[in-house]
Design a protein around this motif. Structure first.
Motif, short mmCIF file in Angstrom:
data_model
loop_
_atom_site.label_atom_id
_atom_site.label_comp_id
_atom_site.label_asym_id
_atom_site.label_seq_id
_atom_site.Cartn_x
_atom_site.Cartn_y
_atom_site.Cartn_z
N ASN A 1 -20.76 66.76 19.15
CA ASN A 1 -21.08 65.35 19.33
C ASN A 1 -21.99 65.11 20.52
OD1 ASN A 1 -19.52 64.36 17.15
ND2 ASN A 1 -17.67 64.48 18.38
N THR A 2 -21.72 65.77 21.63
CA THR A 2 -22.49 65.48 22.84
C THR A 2 -23.85 66.16 22.86
OG1 THR A 2 -21.39 67.26 24.05
CG2 THR A 2 -20.43 65.04 24.22
N LYS A 3 -24.06 67.19 22.06
CA LYS A 3 -25.36 67.88 22.01
C LYS A 3 -26.46 66.92 21.58
CE LYS A 3 -28.11 71.55 21.68
NZ LYS A 3 -28.81 72.07 22.79
N ARG A 4 -26.15 66.03 20.65
CA ARG A 4 -27.15 65.05 20.21
C ARG A 4 -27.59 64.15 21.36
NH1 ARG A 4 -23.91 63.73 14.77
NH2 ARG A 4 -24.66 65.48 13.58
N PHE A 5 -26.63 63.74 22.18
CA PHE A 5 -26.96 62.92 23.34
C PHE A 5 -27.77 63.72 24.36
CE2 PHE A 5 -23.17 60.63 21.77
CZ PHE A 5 -23.73 59.39 21.60
N GLY A 12 -24.01 64.88 31.12
CA GLY A 12 -22.59 64.61 31.25
C GLY A 12 -21.82 65.82 31.76
N ILE A 13 -20.53 65.76 31.54
CA ILE A 13 -19.61 66.83 31.94
C ILE A 13 -19.05 67.46 30.67
CG2 ILE A 13 -17.47 67.39 33.16
CD1 ILE A 13 -17.91 64.88 34.87
N ASN A 14 -19.19 68.77 30.56
CA ASN A 14 -18.57 69.52 29.47
C ASN A 14 -17.38 70.26 30.05
OD1 ASN A 14 -20.73 68.99 27.49
ND2 ASN A 14 -21.95 70.20 28.91
N ILE A 26 -23.32 76.69 29.98
CA ILE A 26 -24.12 76.90 31.19
C ILE A 26 -25.55 77.28 30.82
CG2 ILE A 26 -24.40 78.41 33.20
CD1 ILE A 26 -21.25 78.48 33.28
N LYS A 27 -25.72 78.12 29.82
CA LYS A 27 -27.05 78.57 29.38
C LYS A 27 -27.81 77.45 28.67
CE LYS A 27 -29.37 81.84 26.37
NZ LYS A 27 -29.21 82.76 25.26
N ASN A 28 -27.15 76.76 27.75
CA ASN A 28 -27.84 75.80 26.89
C ASN A 28 -27.84 74.37 27.42
OD1 ASN A 28 -28.57 77.60 24.69
ND2 ASN A 28 -26.37 77.80 24.40
N ARG A 29 -26.99 74.07 28.38
CA ARG A 29 -26.91 72.72 28.93
C ARG A 29 -26.90 72.78 30.46
NH1 ARG A 29 -23.60 70.07 24.63
NH2 ARG A 29 -23.49 68.19 25.87
N PRO A 30 -27.94 73.41 31.06
CA PRO A 30 -27.94 73.63 32.51
C PRO A 30 -27.99 72.35 33.34
CG PRO A 30 -30.08 74.16 31.60
CD PRO A 30 -29.17 73.89 30.43
N ILE A 33 -22.90 69.12 33.92
CA ILE A 33 -21.85 69.72 34.75
C ILE A 33 -20.93 70.43 33.77
CG2 ILE A 33 -19.91 69.26 36.28
CD1 ILE A 33 -21.51 66.66 37.10
N ASN A 34 -20.78 71.74 33.92
CA ASN A 34 -20.00 72.55 32.97
C ASN A 34 -18.79 73.13 33.70
OD1 ASN A 34 -21.91 72.44 30.62
ND2 ASN A 34 -23.26 73.23 32.21
N VAL A 35 -17.60 72.80 33.21
CA VAL A 35 -16.36 73.15 33.88
C VAL A 35 -15.48 73.97 32.96
CG1 VAL A 35 -14.35 72.23 35.10
CG2 VAL A 35 -16.51 70.94 35.13
#
Length: 173
Positions: A1-5, A12-14, A26-30, A33-35
């Protein structure tokens, strides 16, 4: 869902409990914020059931068993650190940031995540929760009914269901 945004410039925060999936974020959405942490009713450590496909990995023993019965493979059980949703947001959401959209897909653990939020501090305008039509039986089944009732109690209303996801909007101005 959030990839489209993300593809349209939103950030955002994943939050993902799976230690093997977070690297993909981390690689695809640098720019996000990835937790790598689980969401639970309280802080601590919980068993996390790694499944194949990875999209059905879960903290829920019942969901793990359901997935195995449907042909998924249980790969391993690992200990994962969990925190409440409000604790994670307090730590990672930049001060003064409003949450426009929150997507929750925790494979049977969605209700626990919702209950762990502090709705007076963190109030998304729209919440999307995975709830396939298989969760419905003419009326809502218990889990979905509990989620709808809970969100109603914290002033959200169900506005749309597309067969896979249920969308709620805040009824507070």
């Amino acid at each position: 869902n959030t990839k489209r945004f993300f593809n349209r410039g939103w950030r955002g925060i994943n939050i993902d409990a799976n230690p093997y999936v977070i690297d993909s974020f981390i690689k695809n959405r640098p720019e996000d914020i990835n937790v790598n942490i689980g969401v639970g009713k309280e802080g601590g450590v919980m068993d996390f059931f790694l499944m194949f496909p990875t999209t059905v990995s879960t903290f829920s023993f019942q969901m793990k068993e359901k997935n195995i019965n449907e042909g998924c493979e249980h790969l391993d059980t690992v200990k994962v650190h969990v925190e409440t949703l409000s604790s994670i947001l307090k730590s990672h959401l930049p001060k003064g940031t409003d949450i426009d959209f929150m997507s929750i897909d925790l494979e049977g653990f969605d209700f626990e995540a919702l209950k762990s939020n502090d709705w007076s501090l963190f109030r998304p305008a729209v919440i999307c929760i995975e709830s396939p039509t298989s969760f419905f039986d003419g009326d809502f089944k218990k889990q979905t009914r509990d989620i709808v009732n809970y969100l109603d109690d914290v002033n959200y209303e169900l506005v749309y269901h597309n067969g896979m996801d249920a969308f709620f909007k805040s009824s507070l101005k």
